[in-house]
Write a protein that holds these residues in place. Structure first.
Motif, PDB file in Angstrom:
ATOM      1  N   CYS A 146       0.828  -1.208   0.000  1.00  0.00           N
ATOM      2  CA  CYS A 146       0.000   0.000   0.000  1.00  0.00           C
ATOM      3  C   CYS A 146       0.863   1.259   0.000  1.00  0.00           C
ATOM      4  CB  CYS A 146      -0.931   0.013   1.205  1.00  0.00           C
ATOM      5  SG  CYS A 146      -2.188  -1.296   1.180  1.00  0.00           S
ATOM      6  N   ASP A 156      -2.595  -7.566   8.426  1.00  0.00           N
ATOM      7  CA  ASP A 156      -3.280  -8.792   7.977  1.00  0.00           C
ATOM      8  C   ASP A 156      -4.799  -8.653   8.052  1.00  0.00           C
ATOM      9  OD1 ASP A 156      -0.741 -10.028   7.690  1.00  0.00           O
ATOM     10  OD2 ASP A 156      -0.753 -10.579   9.815  1.00  0.00           O
ATOM     11  N   ASN A 157      -5.286  -7.415   8.033  1.00  0.00           N
ATOM     12  CA  ASN A 157      -6.726  -7.202   8.185  1.00  0.00           C
ATOM     13  C   ASN A 157      -7.219  -6.093   7.256  1.00  0.00           C
ATOM     14  OD1 ASN A 157      -9.292  -7.612   9.314  1.00  0.00           O
ATOM     15  ND2 ASN A 157      -8.970  -5.990  10.828  1.00  0.00           N
ATOM     16  N   HIS A 158      -6.573  -5.962   6.102  1.00  0.00           N
ATOM     17  CA  HIS A 158      -7.042  -4.992   5.112  1.00  0.00           C
ATOM     18  C   HIS A 158      -6.699  -5.497   3.719  1.00  0.00           C
ATOM     19  CE1 HIS A 158      -2.781  -3.859   5.231  1.00  0.00           C
ATOM     20  NE2 HIS A 158      -2.969  -3.236   4.073  1.00  0.00           N
ATOM     21  N   LEU A 159      -7.458  -5.033   2.751  1.00  0.00           N
ATOM     22  CA  LEU A 159      -7.216  -5.403   1.362  1.00  0.00           C
ATOM     23  C   LEU A 159      -6.164  -4.465   0.789  1.00  0.00           C
ATOM     24  CD1 LEU A 159      -8.030  -7.168  -1.068  1.00  0.00           C
ATOM     25  CD2 LEU A 159      -9.737  -5.429  -1.641  1.00  0.00           C
ATOM     26  N   CYS A 160      -5.035  -5.015   0.366  1.00  0.00           N
ATOM     27  CA  CYS A 160      -3.949  -4.190  -0.155  1.00  0.00           C
ATOM     28  C   CYS A 160      -4.252  -3.725  -1.575  1.00  0.00           C
ATOM     29  CB  CYS A 160      -2.634  -4.967  -0.155  1.00  0.00           C
ATOM     30  SG  CYS A 160      -1.901  -5.191   1.481  1.00  0.00           S
ATOM     31  N   VAL A 161      -4.011  -2.459  -1.808  1.00  0.00           N
ATOM     32  CA  VAL A 161      -4.058  -1.875  -3.145  1.00  0.00           C
ATOM     33  C   VAL A 161      -2.726  -1.170  -3.346  1.00  0.00           C
ATOM     34  CG1 VAL A 161      -5.151  -0.176  -4.650  1.00  0.00           C
ATOM     35  CG2 VAL A 161      -6.556  -1.588  -3.137  1.00  0.00           C
ATOM     36  N   SER A 164      -1.833   2.656  -2.617  1.00  0.00           N
ATOM     37  CA  SER A 164      -3.157   3.274  -2.454  1.00  0.00           C
ATOM     38  C   SER A 164      -3.091   4.638  -1.776  1.00  0.00           C
ATOM     39  CB  SER A 164      -4.075   2.350  -1.652  1.00  0.00           C
ATOM     40  OG  SER A 164      -3.569   2.144  -0.342  1.00  0.00           O
ATOM     41  N   LYS A 187     -13.410  -0.952   2.531  1.00  0.00           N
ATOM     42  CA  LYS A 187     -13.387  -2.404   2.374  1.00  0.00           C
ATOM     43  C   LYS A 187     -12.701  -2.823   1.082  1.00  0.00           C
ATOM     44  CE  LYS A 187     -17.211  -4.547   3.101  1.00  0.00           C
ATOM     45  NZ  LYS A 187     -18.660  -4.871   3.010  1.00  0.00           N
ATOM     46  N   CYS A 188     -12.791  -1.979   0.068  1.00  0.00           N
ATOM     47  CA  CYS A 188     -12.199  -2.299  -1.230  1.00  0.00           C
ATOM     48  C   CYS A 188     -10.691  -2.070  -1.251  1.00  0.00           C
ATOM     49  CB  CYS A 188     -12.862  -1.461  -2.320  1.00  0.00           C
ATOM     50  SG  CYS A 188     -12.740   0.328  -2.029  1.00  0.00           S
ATOM     51  N   GLY A 189     -10.159  -1.416  -0.203  1.00  0.00           N
ATOM     52  CA  GLY A 189      -8.731  -1.147  -0.126  1.00  0.00           C
ATOM     53  C   GLY A 189      -8.350   0.261  -0.525  1.00  0.00           C
ATOM     54  N   LYS A 213     -17.503  -0.037  -5.417  1.00  0.00           N
ATOM     55  CA  LYS A 213     -17.889  -1.103  -4.496  1.00  0.00           C
ATOM     56  C   LYS A 213     -18.459  -0.495  -3.220  1.00  0.00           C
ATOM     57  CE  LYS A 213     -14.588  -4.584  -6.105  1.00  0.00           C
ATOM     58  NZ  LYS A 213     -13.451  -5.467  -5.728  1.00  0.00           N
TER      59      LYS A 213
END
Length: 229
Positions: A146, A156-161, A164, A187-189, A213
């Motif tokens: 990110c 370990d608790n997020h969606l990597c972009v 971002s 939620k989408c990162g 999203k």
């Protein structure tokens, strides 16, 4: 260590400051600064050769210029000279004034040329980000994908972009990476300013402006709508 002929002379560490020097370093603490920071020096901006208390003061003034070609921002790492707020002596970037001996800031980062007398913010320098952050080093980790520091709760608790945070807020368009405003991860990162996210929800907008999203768990809402139908 210095070499002297065939002999090596070990550099001796500087002696600790005397009580008088320590007292002198505290002169004016928290009494100088601007709306952004408490500090006892000002920065000479190498981009325009003008003096400002901090980079935010510089950026606010220069980005308000009527001529767009004259607008610019201060690159913090490029600052070479500071001016003591107590004795008005201009000098090279340092932690302590070479003339009067006051400490320019209780927190000092040589890399970022950053000073702040208010240590309650928990300032720390992140080598991976390349800039100083606030909130306490123990409360953050650097997500390499990110490209920024996130709360340890998101490890370990997020969606990597990828990168971002190295984008502009999709609502107010301010660059997020070095913004002083709080940010939130959807939620989408994707990321945006926390206050922009709150305002978006208040306007009944529940989709990410970037990927469309849902930013909230809408399952309960859909169930109620199905029951009404």
């Amino acid at each position: 260590m210095e070499e002297d002929g065939d002999n090596f002379v070990v550099d001796q560490p500087p002696p600790p400051p005397t009580e008088e020097e320590l007292d002198r370093q505290d002169v004016g603490k928290l009494l100088y600064g601007c709306d952004h920071y408490r500090r006892r020096c000002k920065l000479r901006a190498p981009c325009c050769n003008e003096i400002f208390t901090c980079r935010h003061c510089h950026n606010e003034a220069k980005n308000a210029l009527t001529n767009p070609k004259e607008r610019h921002e201060l690159v913090r790492h490029n600052v070479k000279q500071v001016v003591c707020a107590v004795c008005d002596t201009e000098q090279q970037v340092a932690e302590i004034c070479s003339e009067c001996g006051v400490k320019f800031g209780e927190y000092y980062c040589e890399i970022c040329r950053f000073y702040d007398d208010n240590r309650t913010k928990g300032q720390f320098h992140c080598d991976d980000c390349g800039i100083c952050r606030v909130g306490g080093r123990e409360n953050f980790f650097h997500c390499k994908k990110c490209g920024s520091c996130y709360s340890v709760e998101l490890r370990d608790n997020h969606l990597c972009v990828e990168n971002s945070m190295k984008n502009h807020c999709p609502i107010c368009y301010e660059f997020l990476f070095d913004s002083v405003k709080g940010t939130t991860i959807m939620k989408c990162g994707h990321t945006m300013h926390m206050e922009c996210h709150t305002e978006m929800i208040h306007q009944n907008q529940y989709r990410c402006p970037i990927c469309s999203k849902s930013v909230l768990n809408m399952s309960g809402t859909w169930q109620r709508l199905d029951m009404e139908v």
